[in-house]
Each structure stands twice: as structure tokens, then as C-alpha cells.
Design a protein around this motif. Structure first.
Motif, PDB file in Angstrom:
ATOM      1  N   PRO A  67       4.358  -5.366  -9.727  1.00  0.00           N
ATOM      2  CA  PRO A  67       2.903  -5.361  -9.945  1.00  0.00           C
ATOM      3  C   PRO A  67       2.345  -3.942 -10.005  1.00  0.00           C
ATOM      4  CG  PRO A  67       3.490  -6.931  -8.240  1.00  0.00           C
ATOM      5  CD  PRO A  67       4.726  -6.165  -8.545  1.00  0.00           C
ATOM      6  N   ALA A  68       3.142  -2.952  -9.601  1.00  0.00           N
ATOM      7  CA  ALA A  68       2.658  -1.573  -9.638  1.00  0.00           C
ATOM      8  C   ALA A  68       2.980  -0.871 -10.951  1.00  0.00           C
ATOM      9  CB  ALA A  68       3.255  -0.790  -8.474  1.00  0.00           C
ATOM     10  N   ASP A 412      13.797  -0.763   1.679  1.00  0.00           N
ATOM     11  CA  ASP A 412      12.411  -0.511   1.281  1.00  0.00           C
ATOM     12  C   ASP A 412      11.705   0.551   2.098  1.00  0.00           C
ATOM     13  OD1 ASP A 412      12.141  -2.018   3.518  1.00  0.00           O
ATOM     14  OD2 ASP A 412      10.679  -3.424   2.698  1.00  0.00           O
ATOM     15  N   TRP A 415      13.290   5.810   2.203  1.00  0.00           N
ATOM     16  CA  TRP A 415      12.800   7.150   1.841  1.00  0.00           C
ATOM     17  C   TRP A 415      11.745   7.636   2.824  1.00  0.00           C
ATOM     18  CZ3 TRP A 415      16.474   8.589  -0.963  1.00  0.00           C
ATOM     19  CH2 TRP A 415      17.026   7.757  -1.919  1.00  0.00           C
ATOM     20  N   THR A 416      11.062   6.719   3.472  1.00  0.00           N
ATOM     21  CA  THR A 416      10.014   7.080   4.416  1.00  0.00           C
ATOM     22  C   THR A 416      10.550   7.375   5.803  1.00  0.00           C
ATOM     23  OG1 THR A 416       8.872   5.283   3.326  1.00  0.00           O
ATOM     24  CG2 THR A 416       7.768   6.311   5.176  1.00  0.00           C
TER      25      THR A 416
ATOM     26  N   ASP B  33       3.969   3.475   3.684  1.00  0.00           N
ATOM     27  CA  ASP B  33       2.769   2.883   3.119  1.00  0.00           C
ATOM     28  C   ASP B  33       2.910   2.836   1.612  1.00  0.00           C
ATOM     29  OD1 ASP B  33       2.314   5.402   2.164  1.00  0.00           O
ATOM     30  OD2 ASP B  33       0.766   5.893   3.614  1.00  0.00           O
ATOM     31  N   ALA B  37       5.792   4.147  -0.965  1.00  0.00           N
ATOM     32  CA  ALA B  37       6.553   3.159  -1.731  1.00  0.00           C
ATOM     33  C   ALA B  37       6.503   3.482  -3.219  1.00  0.00           C
ATOM     34  CB  ALA B  37       6.009   1.768  -1.474  1.00  0.00           C
ATOM     35  N   SER B 273       4.835  -7.243  -3.680  1.00  0.00           N
ATOM     36  CA  SER B 273       3.745  -6.524  -3.018  1.00  0.00           C
ATOM     37  C   SER B 273       4.141  -6.075  -1.625  1.00  0.00           C
ATOM     38  CB  SER B 273       2.448  -7.335  -2.960  1.00  0.00           C
ATOM     39  OG  SER B 273       2.586  -8.611  -3.416  1.00  0.00           O
ATOM     40  N   ILE B 274       5.012  -6.855  -0.979  1.00  0.00           N
ATOM     41  CA  ILE B 274       5.451  -6.398   0.340  1.00  0.00           C
ATOM     42  C   ILE B 274       6.283  -5.134   0.209  1.00  0.00           C
ATOM     43  CG2 ILE B 274       6.882  -6.937   2.345  1.00  0.00           C
ATOM     44  CD1 ILE B 274       5.964  -9.842   2.035  1.00  0.00           C
ATOM     45  N   SER B 275       7.160  -5.097  -0.812  1.00  0.00           N
ATOM     46  CA  SER B 275       7.992  -3.895  -0.925  1.00  0.00           C
ATOM     47  C   SER B 275       7.140  -2.689  -1.306  1.00  0.00           C
ATOM     48  CB  SER B 275       9.151  -4.110  -1.894  1.00  0.00           C
ATOM     49  OG  SER B 275       8.654  -4.316  -3.182  1.00  0.00           O
ATOM     50  N   TYR B 276       5.964  -2.930  -1.902  1.00  0.00           N
ATOM     51  CA  TYR B 276       5.071  -1.815  -2.208  1.00  0.00           C
ATOM     52  C   TYR B 276       4.005  -1.614  -1.138  1.00  0.00           C
ATOM     53  CZ  TYR B 276       6.751  -0.327  -6.719  1.00  0.00           C
ATOM     54  OH  TYR B 276       7.507   0.229  -7.716  1.00  0.00           O
ATOM     55  N   ARG B 277       4.021  -2.444  -0.076  1.00  0.00           N
ATOM     56  CA  ARG B 277       3.021  -2.349   0.991  1.00  0.00           C
ATOM     57  C   ARG B 277       1.604  -2.441   0.412  1.00  0.00           C
ATOM     58  NH1 ARG B 277       7.380  -2.593   2.910  1.00  0.00           N
ATOM     59  NH2 ARG B 277       8.485  -1.055   4.177  1.00  0.00           N
TER      60      ARG B 277
END
Lengths: 531, 315
Positions: A67-68, A412, A415-416, B33, B37, B273-277
Motif C-alpha cells: 500500500p506504500a 520487519d 533495519w531499525t 515506525d 519501514a 500495513s503492519i509491516s509498514y507500521r
């Protein structure tokens, strides 16, 4: 730059050779050659191949749509975004499938003697999908957006040295750099530098480029479709009428879709899938000669890796060929602990490949007082080869006398939460266009991605000098030396460059693997479909 | 009855609120966050700073939660952080896709499984019952994504009868839509039929062991008349609640099936959406799934009351 120098740019550059180096000259002649063939329907290389066919629809399944998804070239991030920009946008220059730097929207370019002011001449007669003519103002707007920190463009890090960009008339764009950079023109070929029209800022609405296809429909994370640009400046191209790019995140689902014929191209498959795809008889694996690198960087600022003896020991604690075979099924190119891939023209051919040497490991670790130290390597499935690659590396190192424990983390948040924090962690890079760009990205002081927390004044100095050096032979020598220092003293284990692997149905013709991205980097204008 | 519904609706609102708090808190607890992501390995402090600024991530979690809640109660689901797209517009087609698949699976699965359950209960411990029991236990113990992959490799890759992935739903041609959705439907079918058959059988057998059934038997009524006239109506309550639970699952538990078929539904949207927070999207999908569960359970409760064995008081 003064007016009289402007006149000497472009084709006229041959007359004013005094201020032009060999490299620029080569580029100018390349641009003339490209200009000459641009009008022809058939590129000369395919004279013997089948006659290209117009029409048809190509369906490509990408691996990281979400979705991004972005259609803004400045802000693109994923491979899916990257591939799609090639359909819609074009850049001043391009890197072709052979890794050669070629003209695209600029016909020629040149610099002043110090390589700190670069001027590009734009191709005449190019229009955007909305009918607007391409002018220097569009290019200036594009670069100002990328340079604006608020845009948060990943492309910005490649051109932070641009002090000012301005139009000089309608057809010339001038870049003033803070410091000399002999390689600046190549950076205009990067995918973030896709030229948008003046004022474009609202995406996906402003998804209007000069490229071979126009955006038709866009559903983030699901599908995007593109229609042929009938006014494309390369006449007769593209051959394909329609492209549909579909997001299929699951690799097994992508393979199934390819094998069952529901899609024609699948982006990104594992090395294990190569044999399976080739075995279908209806599709082939497309394996690029180059690709991004997998690194295992140790923090040179954190014990025990502050000691170069330990770093050197670990570099010699595994057999690179075996690592390649076990972790990547032999599909890949062996690295030498510096970030320059063997496919790069500036790759240092004189450096020996580090060999597995248990005696050396033993003595170096003993010398460092670390004979019994257990080294913890952090990884996740977010890395090339999955966490298995690190596990294989750890096992190989153990068999050669270095105690290594591998810790896996969730992909997931890797990287953070882990990367560049743990003392020794795996990392996966995207590609950089040149040897200098690779070194600058992570192996000089203050580099954006200095994951080894290592730098050496000698390397910094060499990079600075090389960027000022317009003479290619001298520049190569400097880059050679920098590679040697990084390989010997640096804090990254770089065992492999992982090629881009895709699956392509046999009806897709003339799709060439590209060193910079999956799926031939979407340079599909000359791709056609057999019925 | 009305009383029951109003009380249920009140608790539904409470459940929604609690869910939103829990989902928000859980997302906050996850490391990273949306800015990190999006940028992944290439995140630099400078890029992170400008992206966070733009996305409003500099505000405190409490502030962000209440600004989301304020929007939600006024019907504004907000915008996705990662893509800036309107959440409602993003969710609408996904919800339609998920509901279409769920409805398809339910229309096939519910009658089929209730029928099989009745047959099993009619011939308890006989061969046919044993066969159904063993097969259904076997199927229910295979994870649904494995079922999905098996179906794909046989019917899509080998036989090529049905598509392996579903990308654009062919709404204009209902018949081809049914073919298009066949494999994901069958996958869902496998997971819910088994469960419903077992529960139907158990509920019915429970009723059939009652004294009044014995009375009917002694009167000399036929097996099927007893089951259909006297047994089934009294077992509908428990059967309905099993069916309702499974329908809730069809909407909210299908993420893995959607991933296997690249199906553009709500479950995949939530996973992405969870993997992208991406909090607004996570919250909205969670709210919808929670709402579905509440609605189906409410329907089950109402049915249970309506079909309560005679003599019990209707509250």
C-alpha cells in the motif's frame, strides 16, 4: 559558465577539444552514435534476430508492492517502485544493459576544467505525456525537488554536492558543484533522477513523464497498468502496447503465476528457483551479471572488532567459493571485502581473493587474545539469501577455527532494531552506479551508510582526489589503491554480489538483464512479444 | 429481544474501543515506525527526520491516538502514512473483494457442511460417519496456506483449470468471477467445512439424546422425520453460532490465503500495513474485522434465542 563555453558544448565540442578530456569526448561520440540510430526502427544488433512485433500486453509480477507504493520518482524506494519509474520517466542520462553510460534526455554534457560545473544539453523535440514540451525548467524543478530535504528523497544522497542547478536558456541545464566530481554525469542516470514536469509535486496525479508508457491505472499494492506513449521520441518504439504490473509478494505464488502462464515476467526469485524455471520449457531465468552486495560488517568502534587482527582472521575463516555454493547455489559473484563489484571497470584486478586459512585464523586470534572469544553475528530474513546465508557463513567459520554464533531477528524490524547497532550484523545493499559511488556510500568518514564505523584518512583522500581527476587512468589508480586499503584494513566482510534473478516467459523477446535492477531495469522499449 | 440487541450493541462499542487501544498500543510497541519501514536499510538520520516531520510522528503517542480517535468517531478514517492515500478509499475495494470471497465460500460451505453434519449425526459411528470424521479432522489439521499451495500446484500449474493468482476481480462477468475465485474459495472451504461438520454433528447428537426424541422413536417415527422435525430445529442455535464464528473467520482470518493467491483483500492489506507500521490503515482494518466478528456473533445470538427449545424463557 560563460556563454562562449556553452556554445562549445554538444556536437560543437569537437572543435573546442582543449578543455575536454578523453572521457567526455567518448561520451559525446556515444551520444552522436545514439542520435544517429534513434530514428531507425531496428537497432543494428538485432539484424539477425527475429523481426520485432508491435503490440500485445506484458504482465509483470513484482515482489515488494505494498500500500506504500510510490509513483514519485524522487521518493521511490522499493524495487517495484524502481521498475515502474522506467516505464514512465526518463533521466538526463542512462546506464544501459551493458553497464555503459549513454545519453537519454540530454544529448551531450561537459564540464569546466575543474569538473565542478557541468552543463547538459537537452534533446530537442521531447514532450511529456500531457503534451508539454521538455525544457530546462522541468529539469531544474526535478533536481530542486530531489535536493529539498523536505522531499526526503533517497536519491539526494548521491547529489548532495550540487550547490546550484539552473537553466541556461530552454535547452541547457547547469549544475554547480561544491567540489569537483568527475563522475557527476553518471549520477544523473540513477532512477530517482526521473525528470518530472515543472510544478509536478502531487503524486500519483502528476505521474507524467517522457517515457515509453503512460500510467493508466494505479491501485497501490495490487496493480498498475500502463499504455503505450504514441508520441514517444524514439520513433517506432515501444513495441509493447500495454504493461500491467501486479504485486505478488509471495515467491511461491509468483513462480506459480509464471509457470501457469498468468504473468509473463516475475521479478526477484531465489537462486534455488533458477533450475525450476529453466526446467519448465516455457520460461527462462534471467540472471544479471551484476547486482547488489551482501555484507557482514563489524563495528570498528566496538570491541572486539576494534582490532584489525580479529577482522582479518574472520575474513580468512571461510572459503568464498563454498560460501557461494552453499548459501546462494553458486549463483553470484565473489566479493573481496571491498564494495567494488568485479563487473565495474575500476575493479582492482590485482588483489588476491582472501583464502580460507585455519592456521592464520588461529594465530591472529591468539595474537589478539581472542582465541576463545565467541563472535555473535546478527541477521534476519530481510537479507539477501535470508538468514541462512549468515548461518552458512557461521558454520564455515567454525570449521576454520573461529567461534561464531548466529542470531536471527524478525525481518520487519531488522533495519531499525539491529542493523548498525549490533557489533556484527548482516546487511543487504542496493547497487551503486560506480566504484567511487560505492566507496563514498559507506567507506569514507561521515558516509551515510558507514555500517562498519570505519574510515581511513588515506581512503578519504584518494576519493577526494579521484573525484577531481578527469584523467581516467589516474583516477583508476586512485580507486585501485582505495580498494586495497579497504580490503586489508576495512571492517566489512563482503563475500558476494548477488545477481538480480527474474523469471521470463519465452514469448518475451529481447529483455536483457541489467546490472542495476531486476527485470532489465524496466528498459523495455525494445522488448516485444511473440504470439 | 430488543433488550438483548441494545445490550449487545453497547458491548460492541466497548469492544471496538478496547480493540483500537490494544491495536494502537501493540503497534507502538513494535520496534520501528513507518518512516524506518519505508526507508529500510537506506534510512539515514537526516532522511528519517524529514520524513517523521512530514508524517507527524514527532507528536506523543497519546496525542496521535486521540487525533486518530477524534477522526474515527466523526467518520474520518484519515490518510495512510506510507502512501498518503485516503484510508476509506483504500479499504473500500479491498473490503468488497474480501466480502465477495467470503460470501462465495459461505454459500457453498454452509449448506454443504450442515448437510454433511446431519448425515453424520443420522448414522453415528457408522462407516459414513467415520469416513467424514477422519477426512474432516485430516483437512482441518493442514494449515490453510498449504491447502492453497496444493490446490494451486494441481489445478492451476498442472491442469490449468483455474488461475493461480487473482489480481483484478472480474465483476462484470459473474460466471467467470466464480471460476476466477475457485481456488481461494476451495481453500477456505476446506478450513471451515471440517469444523462446521464436526460441530453440527455434535450439536445434533446432543439433541438426539434427549428423552423426547426417545419418545418419538417409541412412537415409531422414521429416522429422518425425527431428525428434521424434532431434532434439527432444536439444534439450530448451536449450529448457527458455529456458522457465525466461521463466517467471522472468513472475513478476518484469511490473510494467509490472500497472500498465497495474491488476492487483493483486507487481510493482505492488514499484513502489509503492519509491516509498514501504517497506523491509520492498521486501525481501520482492525476495526472492520472486529465489527464483522461482533455482527456475526450478534446474529448467532439472535438465532439462538429465536430457535431456543420450547419452554425456555425468551429474554
Amino acid at each position: 559558465m560563460k556563454k562562449d563555453t556553452i556554445k562549445s558544448l554538444g556536437f560543437g565540442q569537437f572543435a573546442g577539444q582543449q578543455s575536454i578530456d578523453r572521457r567526455t569526448l567518448l561520451k559525446v561520440s556515444a551520444s552522436i552514435a545514439a542520435g544517429a540510430t534513434a530514428g531507425l526502427l531496428l537497432p543494428s544488433g538485432h539484424a539477425l534476430a527475429e523481426e520485432p512485433k508491435r503490440g500485445g500486453k506484458i504482465r509483470v509480477a513484482t515482489n515488494d508492492a505494498s500500500p506504500a507504493d510510490q509513483l514519485d520518482p524522487a521518493r521511490l524506494n522499493t524495487f517495484t517502485d524502481g521498475l515502474r519509474t522506467y516505464f514512465v520517466y526518463e533521466k538526463l542520462t542512462e546506464i544501459d544493459a551493458n553497464g555503459k553510460h549513454v545519453p537519454q534526455l540530454a544529448t551531450s554534457w561537459g564540464s569546466d576544467k575543474s569538473a565542478s560545473t557541468w552543463t547538459f544539453e537537452l534533446r530537442p523535440g521531447v514532450t511529456f505525456h500531457n503534451g508539454k514540451k521538455l525544457t530546462a525548467a522541468d529539469v531544474v524543478h526535478t533536481y530542486k525537488r530531489i535536493l529539498d530535504k523536505a522531499t526526503a528523497s533517497l536519491g539526494r544522497s548521491y547529489i548532495t554536492d550540487v550547490k546550484a542547478v539552473r537553466a541556461d536558456g530552454d535547452s541547457h541545464v547547469v549544475f554547480e558543484l561544491e567540489a569537483p566530481n568527475a563522475e557527476f554525469p553518471i549520477r544523473t542516470a540513477l532512477r530517482w533522477m526521473g525528470i518530472v514536469f515543472e510544478g509536478a509535486a502531487d503524486f500519483p496525479k502528476d505521474t507524467i513523464g517522457t517515457g515509453p508508457w503512460k500510467l493508466q491505472d494505479f491501485q497501490p499494492g495490487i496493480v498498475a497498468s500502463y499504455k503505450r506513449n504514441e508520441n514517444y521520441w524514439r520513433s517506432g518504439l515501444p513495441y509493447i502496447d500495454e504493461i500491467e504490473s501486479i504485486g505478488i509478494g509471495d515467491e511461491a505464488a509468483r513462480l506459480n503465476a509464471l509457470i501457469s502462464g498468468e504473468v509473463d515476467v516475475i521479478q526477484a526469485v531465489n537462486s534455488k528457483a533458477v533450475a525450476r524455471i529453466n526446467g519448465t520449457g516455457t520460461a527462462k531465468a534471467l540472471v544479471a551479471s551484476g547486482g547488489p552486495m551482501a555484507t557482514f560488517s563489524m563495528r570498528a568502534d566496538t570491541a572486539p572488532f576494534t582490532n584489525n587482527d580479529i577482522r582479518t582472521a574472520l575474513k580468512h575463516a571461510f572459503d568464498r567459493k563454498r560460501f557461494l555454493d552453499l548459501a546462494f547455489d553458486g549463483v553470484g559473484v565473489i566479493g573481496m571485502d571491498h564494495p567494488v563489484p568485479p563487473s565495474d571497470p575500476f575493479f582492482n584486478k590485482d588483489l588476491p581473493m582472501p583464502k580460507a586459512d585455519p592456521d592464520m585464523v588461529k594465530s591472529l586470534l591468539a595474537k589478539a587474545g581472542a582465541a576463545n572469544t565467541e563472535f555473535e553475528l546478527h541477521t534476519s530474513d530481510a537479507n539477501y539469501g535470508g538468514s541462512n546465508a549468515a548461518v552458512v557463513l557461521g558454520e564455515l567459520m567454525k570449521s576454520n577455527g573461529a567461534k561464531v554464533r548466529v542470531t536471527r531477528h524478525p525481518a520487519d524490524s531488522y533495519w531499525t532494531a539491529v542493523y548498525m547497532q549490533a557489533a556484527w550484523s548482516a546487511s543487504s545493499w542496493t547497487v551503486r552506479p560506480t566504484a567511487l559511488a560505492w566507496i563514498e556510500a559507506g567507506w569514507i568518514k561521515g558516509a551515510a551508510y558507514n555500517e562498519g564505523f570505519w574510515s581511513d584518512p588515506r581512503v578519504d583522500q584518494l576519493v577526494r582526489q579521484a573525484k577531481q581527476e578527469l584523467d581516467e587512468t589516474k583516477r583508476r589508480k586512485m580507486v585501485y589503491d582505495a580498494q586495497e586499503i579497504i580490503a586489508k584494513d576495512g571492517s566489512s566482510i563482503i563475500p558476494i554480489f548477488v545477481p538480480w534473478i527474474d523469471g521470463v516467459n519465452n514469448r518475451v523477446q529481447n529483455l536483457k538483464a541489467h546490472p542495476l535492477l531486476f527485470c532489465g531495469a524496466g528498459q523495455w522499449a525494445e522488448v516485444w512479444l511473440n504470439a | 429481544m430488543l433488550n438483548l440487541i441494545t445490550r449487545r450493541l453497547f458491548f460492541a462499542l466497548l469492544a471496538l474501543f478496547a480493540t483500537s487501544v490494544i491495536v494502537f498500543a501493540a503497534t507502538e510497541v513494535l520496534p520501528g515506525d513507518v518512516a524506518q519501514a519505508i526507508l529500510g536499510q537506506e534510512a539515514t538520520p537526516e532522511l528519517l527526520k524529514s520524513l517523521r516531520q512530514e508524517l507527524g510522528l514527532n507528536r506523543s503517542p497519546v496525542e496521535r491516538y486521540f487525533s486518530w480517535l477524534g477522526g474515527f468517531v466523526t467518520g474520518d478514517l484519515g490518510h495512510s502514512l506510507a502512501s498518503k492515500a485516503d484510508v476509506l478509499q483504500t479499504i473500500k475495494p479491498r473490503l468488497a473483494n474480501t466480502l465477495a470471497l467470503a460470501a462465495y465460500a459461505a454459500i457453498v460451505a454452509v449448506p454443504l457442511s450442515v448437510l454433511l453434519g446431519i448425515i453424520c449425526a443420522a448414522y453415528p459411528n457408522r462407516l459414513i460417519d467415520r469416513i467424514f470424521s477422519v477426512v474432516s479432522v485430516f483437512i482441518v489439521s493442514i494449515p490453510e496456506f498449504v491447502v492453497g499451495l496444493l490446490l494451486v500446484s494441481v489445478f492451476a500449474v498442472q491442469l490449468r483449470w483455474f488461475p493461480a493468482v487473482v489480481v483484478r476481480l472480474n465483476w462484470s462477468e459473474p460466471l467467470s468471477l466464480l471460476v476466477q475465485l475457485m481456488l481461494p474459495m476451495l481453500t477456505l472451504l476446506c478450513t471451515i467445512v471440517a469444523h462446521t461438520v464436526r460441530m453440527t454433528r455434535a450439536a445434533l447428537l446432543d439433541v438426539l439424546s434427549m428423552p423426547y426424541i426417545e419418545m418419538a422413536l417409541l412412537k415409531g417415527m422414521s429416522r429422518w422425520r425425527i431428525i428434521l422435525r424434532h431434532g434439527l430445529p432444536n439444534a439450530i442455535g448451536p449450529i448457527a453460532s458455529v456458522v457465525a464464528l466461521n463466517l467471522g473467520y472468513l472475513v478476518s482470518g484469511v490473510a494467509l490465503v490472500e497472500v498465497v493467491f495474491a488476492y487483493p483483500g483486507l487481510g493482505r492489506l492488514m499484513v502489509d500495513s503492519i509491516s509498514y507500521r501504517d497506523l491509520p490503515l492498521i486501525q481501520a482494518t482492525a476495526m472492520i474485522m472486529c465489527l464483522m466478528f461482533i455482527i456475526f456473533n450478534l446474529i448467532a445470538d439472535i438465532l439462538a434465542v429465536l430457535f431456543k427449545p420450547r419452554g425456555a424463557s425468551v429474554r
